[in-house]
Scaffold this active site. Structure first.
Site, PDB file in Angstrom:
ATOM      1  N   ASP A  82       6.124   2.441   7.068  1.00  0.00           N
ATOM      2  CA  ASP A  82       4.841   1.762   6.890  1.00  0.00           C
ATOM      3  C   ASP A  82       4.038   2.588   5.878  1.00  0.00           C
ATOM      4  OD1 ASP A  82       2.387   0.491   7.056  1.00  0.00           O
ATOM      5  OD2 ASP A  82       1.936   1.210   9.084  1.00  0.00           O
TER       6      ASP A  82
ATOM      7  N   GLU B   9      -5.093   1.887   2.379  1.00  0.00           N
ATOM      8  CA  GLU B   9      -5.008   0.763   3.314  1.00  0.00           C
ATOM      9  C   GLU B   9      -5.254   1.210   4.736  1.00  0.00           C
ATOM     10  OE1 GLU B   9      -2.869  -2.043   6.132  1.00  0.00           O
ATOM     11  OE2 GLU B   9      -2.626   0.110   5.792  1.00  0.00           O
ATOM     12  N   GLU B  10      -4.723   2.388   5.072  1.00  0.00           N
ATOM     13  CA  GLU B  10      -4.759   2.843   6.457  1.00  0.00           C
ATOM     14  C   GLU B  10      -6.158   3.224   6.935  1.00  0.00           C
ATOM     15  OE1 GLU B  10      -2.451   2.375   8.377  1.00  0.00           O
ATOM     16  OE2 GLU B  10      -0.521   2.543   7.363  1.00  0.00           O
TER      17      GLU B  10
ATOM     18  N   HIS C 259       3.271   4.583  12.621  1.00  0.00           N
ATOM     19  CA  HIS C 259       2.134   5.474  12.889  1.00  0.00           C
ATOM     20  C   HIS C 259       2.561   6.646  13.776  1.00  0.00           C
ATOM     21  CE1 HIS C 259      -1.485   2.923  11.479  1.00  0.00           C
ATOM     22  NE2 HIS C 259      -0.380   2.497  10.894  1.00  0.00           N
TER      23      HIS C 259
ATOM     24  N   HIS D  39       0.841  -1.207   0.000  1.00  0.00           N
ATOM     25  CA  HIS D  39       0.000   0.000   0.000  1.00  0.00           C
ATOM     26  C   HIS D  39       0.866   1.243   0.000  1.00  0.00           C
ATOM     27  CE1 HIS D  39       0.261   1.272   4.319  1.00  0.00           C
ATOM     28  NE2 HIS D  39       0.357  -0.025   4.582  1.00  0.00           N
TER      29      HIS D  39
END
Length: 355
Positions: A180, A210-211, A321, A65
């Site tokens: 990420d 995706e998140e 994150h 992603h």
């Protein structure tokens, strides 16, 4: 290989691409792979490159992603401060005094998440973690008119964390925002660039959103219709002071992480066995993960159509994150090596045997 990989990861992490606004990463993906295979997009914004091998089938999907967690402008106060919403999962504790870039039609506007100095706090308020709804971004505007007309900051503008790519004192470690999942995007790009002799068709994908719920993975899988899928991720490393050594499953320097379970997907057991056996046979460092929380694009992909045998491979990253995360380049190298050993094995007979 490492030097080129490091340059690619630096370029990818410094692109700003929150969910629904993945243009900068998509451009890198296309430019790096346009000479490798056929580039296509779906109508949600995901992009994929098809590289034909010695056979049309099976169709093998390498998914990553492109998006990172970020924010969106909700409103601008009369005095020019920006109120914002999270797009993806954030812990508000990590946000005070951090830098951001607001993406506008007039260019990127730098800002700082407002932090009240302790001198101005009283009582127990110093110990309270503020809610994101109570935070604001200072962009240096005098008022809302200047923010909107001169700076271009208006409701709906995407906001990305600012986190430079930096080598650490340990030459194998690198820090940046958005590992990420830019490690996954990098692996897709480099695998397709280096893959030469394979008895299948490999489709490398950069999915969107995706998140915020694996949204792009659904449309990618519907468009590609894969026979088997390998999802490439930047999962959270857990080699931290407050985690017991007996439970470590994402150690920096421990090798590529092979995920067998999370609440969103159970890895296909025969595919998992093949992946683990391949890593062992080629002496590729690897670590096994059985996760009690989280999920990846695999959670959506494996349920598409009649079902897609799937597994998740990851490059562990500390502090995901947030505005900064850390990886070990050896883990990235291990993941790339495993992919280049695994993909040539996925012929029709092997993929048929998975189900």
């Amino acid at each position: 290989m490492s030097h080129k990989s490091i340059e690619l990861l630096a370029e990818l992490t410094q692109a700003d691409a929150i969910p629904g606004h993945e243009e900068e990463v998509r451009r890198i993906f296309q430019s790096r792979l346009e000479a490798v295979g056929i580039i296509q997009k779906d109508r949600l914004g995901s992009v994929f490159c098809t590289k034909r091998g010695n056979a049309e089938e099976p169709r093998v999907l390498l998914d990553s992603h492109m998006d990172e967690v970020g924010f969106m402008v909700q409103s601008v106060t009369g005095t020019g401060y920006v109120k914002f919403l999270p797009v993806g999962g954030w812990w508000a504790h990590t946000l005070l005094a951090q830098r951001v870039n607001i993406l506008t039609k007039k260019g990127k506007v730098p800002g700082v998440v407002g932090s009240t100095p302790p001198h101005l706090l009283s009582g127990n308020s110093r110990d309270v973690v503020m809610d994101i709804k109570d935070l604001y971004i200072d962009i240096g505007a005098d008022n809302s008119d200047q923010a909107a007309e001169e700076f271009g900051v208006k409701p709906g503008c995407p906001i990305a964390p600012y986190g430079p790519f930096m080598p650490m004192k340990n030459p194998k470690l690198f820090s940046a925002k958005a590992f990420d999942n830019r490690v996954g995007v990098g692996l897709v790009i480099e695998t397709l660039q280096q893959l030469s002799d394979h008895p299948n068709t490999v489709i490398g994908a950069g999915s969107v959103q995706e998140e915020v719920g694996l949204r792009g993975a659904r449309t990618v899988a519907a468009a590609v219709q894969p026979d088997v899928a390998i999802v490439l991720e930047g999962p959270p490393a857990d080699d931290l002071p407050n985690v017991g050594s007996d439970t470590l499953q994402g150690k920096l320097g421990g090798g590529v992480q092979i995920r067998l379970y999370d609440p969103a997907m159970i890895a296909n057991p025969r595919l998992a066995e093949l992946v683990i056996d391949t890593a062992a046979a080629h002496q590729i460092p690897h670590q096994i993960a059985v996760r009690t929380s989280g999920g990846t694009d695999g959670g959506a992909i494996h349920q598409v159509g009649r079902g897609v045998p799937s597994i998740v491979l990851g490059v562990p990253a500390r502090y995901v994150h947030s505005h900064v995360s850390i990886i070990n380049i050896d883990d990235y190298r291990a993941a790339l090596g495993l992919l280049l050993c695994l993909l040539p094995q996925l012929d029709t007979s092997v993929v048929d045997s998975l189900v």
